[in-house]
Enzyme design. Structure first.
Site, PDB file in Angstrom:
ATOM      1  N   ASP A 125       8.418  -1.977  -6.987  1.00  0.00           N
ATOM      2  CA  ASP A 125       8.381  -1.396  -5.650  1.00  0.00           C
ATOM      3  C   ASP A 125       9.075  -0.041  -5.713  1.00  0.00           C
ATOM      4  OD1 ASP A 125       8.147  -1.044  -2.882  1.00  0.00           O
ATOM      5  OD2 ASP A 125       9.975  -2.155  -2.456  1.00  0.00           O
ATOM      6  N   SER A 126       8.887   0.742  -4.682  1.00  0.00           N
ATOM      7  CA  SER A 126       9.564   2.036  -4.613  1.00  0.00           C
ATOM      8  C   SER A 126      11.035   1.879  -4.264  1.00  0.00           C
ATOM      9  CB  SER A 126       8.882   2.933  -3.573  1.00  0.00           C
ATOM     10  OG  SER A 126       8.914   2.321  -2.299  1.00  0.00           O
ATOM     11  N   TYR A 157       8.545   6.697  -1.177  1.00  0.00           N
ATOM     12  CA  TYR A 157       7.314   7.229  -1.744  1.00  0.00           C
ATOM     13  C   TYR A 157       6.376   7.772  -0.669  1.00  0.00           C
ATOM     14  CZ  TYR A 157       7.878   5.511  -6.567  1.00  0.00           C
ATOM     15  OH  TYR A 157       8.296   5.320  -7.856  1.00  0.00           O
ATOM     16  N   GLY A 158       6.559   7.295   0.557  1.00  0.00           N
ATOM     17  CA  GLY A 158       5.602   7.612   1.618  1.00  0.00           C
ATOM     18  C   GLY A 158       5.456   9.089   1.922  1.00  0.00           C
ATOM     19  N   CYS A 188       4.600  -2.973  -3.280  1.00  0.00           N
ATOM     20  CA  CYS A 188       4.814  -1.791  -2.444  1.00  0.00           C
ATOM     21  C   CYS A 188       3.479  -1.411  -1.830  1.00  0.00           C
ATOM     22  CB  CYS A 188       5.374  -0.646  -3.276  1.00  0.00           C
ATOM     23  SG  CYS A 188       5.493   0.921  -2.397  1.00  0.00           S
ATOM     24  N   ASN A 189       3.401  -1.385  -0.512  1.00  0.00           N
ATOM     25  CA  ASN A 189       2.150  -1.055   0.157  1.00  0.00           C
ATOM     26  C   ASN A 189       1.693   0.366  -0.154  1.00  0.00           C
ATOM     27  OD1 ASN A 189       1.297  -3.309   2.323  1.00  0.00           O
ATOM     28  ND2 ASN A 189       3.511  -3.294   2.106  1.00  0.00           N
ATOM     29  N   THR A 190       2.634   1.302  -0.245  1.00  0.00           N
ATOM     30  CA  THR A 190       2.266   2.689  -0.535  1.00  0.00           C
ATOM     31  C   THR A 190       1.657   2.828  -1.919  1.00  0.00           C
ATOM     32  OG1 THR A 190       4.027   3.516   0.903  1.00  0.00           O
ATOM     33  CG2 THR A 190       3.134   5.046  -0.721  1.00  0.00           C
ATOM     34  N   GLU A 268      17.246  -2.957   6.896  1.00  0.00           N
ATOM     35  CA  GLU A 268      18.245  -2.666   5.876  1.00  0.00           C
ATOM     36  C   GLU A 268      19.660  -2.638   6.457  1.00  0.00           C
ATOM     37  OE1 GLU A 268      17.270   0.674   3.484  1.00  0.00           O
ATOM     38  OE2 GLU A 268      15.469  -0.281   2.636  1.00  0.00           O
ATOM     39  N   CYS A 300       4.379  -4.434   5.528  1.00  0.00           N
ATOM     40  CA  CYS A 300       5.518  -3.791   4.863  1.00  0.00           C
ATOM     41  C   CYS A 300       6.385  -4.903   4.299  1.00  0.00           C
ATOM     42  CB  CYS A 300       6.316  -2.935   5.851  1.00  0.00           C
ATOM     43  SG  CYS A 300       7.850  -2.265   5.165  1.00  0.00           S
ATOM     44  N   THR A 301       6.875  -4.710   3.087  1.00  0.00           N
ATOM     45  CA  THR A 301       7.620  -5.787   2.434  1.00  0.00           C
ATOM     46  C   THR A 301       8.995  -6.027   3.063  1.00  0.00           C
ATOM     47  OG1 THR A 301       8.261  -4.149   0.749  1.00  0.00           O
ATOM     48  CG2 THR A 301       6.455  -5.641   0.207  1.00  0.00           C
ATOM     49  N   HIS A 302       9.424  -5.152   3.958  1.00  0.00           N
ATOM     50  CA  HIS A 302      10.659  -5.412   4.711  1.00  0.00           C
ATOM     51  C   HIS A 302      10.431  -6.404   5.853  1.00  0.00           C
ATOM     52  CE1 HIS A 302      12.121  -1.859   2.629  1.00  0.00           C
ATOM     53  NE2 HIS A 302      13.310  -1.957   3.209  1.00  0.00           N
TER      54      HIS A 302
END
Length: 381
Positions: A125-126, A157-158, A188-190, A268, A300-302
């Protein structure tokens, strides 16, 4: 007794550890460790290549404390070896494939053979969000070894260009392939939206799975009225990746997307049930709930950490957790390829990051819901 399995150990000279390179040790009580100290347990050390400073350890130790102590000792031996011979030609069989410096790496044909099923799953992931995918994998496949890389030095990364994202992704993939992984998971979706095809080309025969493909498939199979909502970061929503993936599976379905830029920092911060987070979620969901969606993809992984709150604010809507769906896809692919790890070993979890920012470990352990015991910083590029 606790299993201790398949750890390659290096020392500058074989006789410093076992006396001779061909000796078979049947118990820790026979092994002098550092200043004459000894450990007890039932552990065998074999050297498949007598001319090399390498030992494969298998067996059991008495308790978790001894397990960690011996692992620490092994790591110390390995690092001393690398430091001592850093300027000399090397020729040894080891876990050197895990070291990024090419001077410490042998050709594949000369490395210790490993059963394909015992190889780890590579996840990247980023940043830290991909740890929700790791957590889902730990729950769905509790016997699998996992190697995780989070590019915390270059997140987010976005806001970066396609070329930059592809370049960073290539560096990460090459690093994970050096870890001898049996599958790659883009958590990572991006990266999945922008560099997914490049990652697959680099991976060759190694299967590659990603959160977008898994989430889209699950959403298309879940919806009853054909109206699917997607929430994600601005970059993911702007890429239209979920809408394209769902259209490829079920073109009759309609996708309604909503960018939720404020949710990542709230997660976060640990404000998972905070009133500020609740009001923010409610504001973001209002327009897509008005479209009569019956399925909502957490793009989103969050966001899996907000599932209880999202379920309260979107009652009657089925939530699609892309972390869980990705873990299910990984399980299916490994089973199909006969790569599922046998339920005999204690799993090994390793975490690599390009930087260790303030509070990273605390955030990571919140995502994993467990301690991060093996965390290492490395530099790519």
């Amino acid at each position: 007794m606790i299993p201790f399995n398949q750890l390659a150990i290096l020392t500058p000279y074989a006789d410093l550890f076992l006396g001779t390179s061909e000796k078979l040790v049947t118990s820790f009580s026979e092994v002098p460790l550092f200043a004459g100290k000894k450990l007890s347990g039932s552990l065998k050390a074999t050297n498949p290549y007598p001319d090399q400073c390498c030992f494969v350890m298998q067996g059991h130790v008495e308790n978790r404390r001894i397990w960690y102590l011996y692992r620490f000792a092994a790591n110390c031996c390995r690092r001393v070896f690398f430091a001592w011979f850093a300027r000399k030609p090397l020729n040894f069989v080891s876990e050197a494939s895990k070291v990024s410096d090419k001077r410490f790496r042998l050709p594949e044909t000369e490395r210790i053979p490993m059963n394909n099923a015992q190889k780890p799953i590579g996840v990247f992931d980023s940043g830290v969000g991909g740890l929700t995918v790791v957590r889902a994998l730990m729950q769905r496949l509790p016997h699998e070894n996992i190697v995780y890389f989070g590019d915390t030095a270059r997140v987010p990364y976005g806001v970066k260009s396609r070329n930059t994202i592809e370049c960073f992704s290539e560096q990460i993939v090459r690093f994970l392939l050096e870890q001898n992984v049996k599958a790659l998971v883009i958590a990572c979706n991006t990266i999945a939206a922008v560099a997914g095809q490049k990652v697959r080309r680099l991976a060759g025969d190694v299967p590659v799975l990603d959160v977008i493909a898994a989430g889209a498939k699950a959403a298309a199979n879940t919806t009853q009225n054909g109206v699917i909502g997607v929430i994600g970061t601005s970059t993911t929503v702007g890429s239209n990746a979920y809408a394209r993936a769902i259209a490829a599976i079920a073109p009759q379905h309609r996708v309604v997307s909503q960018a939720c830029s404020l949710l990542v920092p709230l997660v976060e911060e640990g404000w998972l049930q905070h009133e500020v987070t609740r009001l923010t979620v409610r504001e973001y969901l209002q327009p897509i709930l008005a479209e009569n969606i019956d399925t909502l993809v957490l793009g989103c992984t969050h966001y899996p950490l907000l599932k209880p709150l999202l379920a309260e604010e979107a009652q009657g809507v089925t939530l699609v957790d892309s972390a869980i769906t990705t873990a299910e896809e990984v399980a299916a692919v490994l089973a199909e390829r006969h790569l599922l790890h046998p339920a005999t070993d204690t799993p090994d979890y390793r975490f690599f990051v390009s930087d260790i920012p303030l509070r990273f470990r605390a955030i990571g352990e919140r995502f994993l819901n467990r301690p991060m015991e093996q965390l290492e910083m490395i530099s790519l590029g």
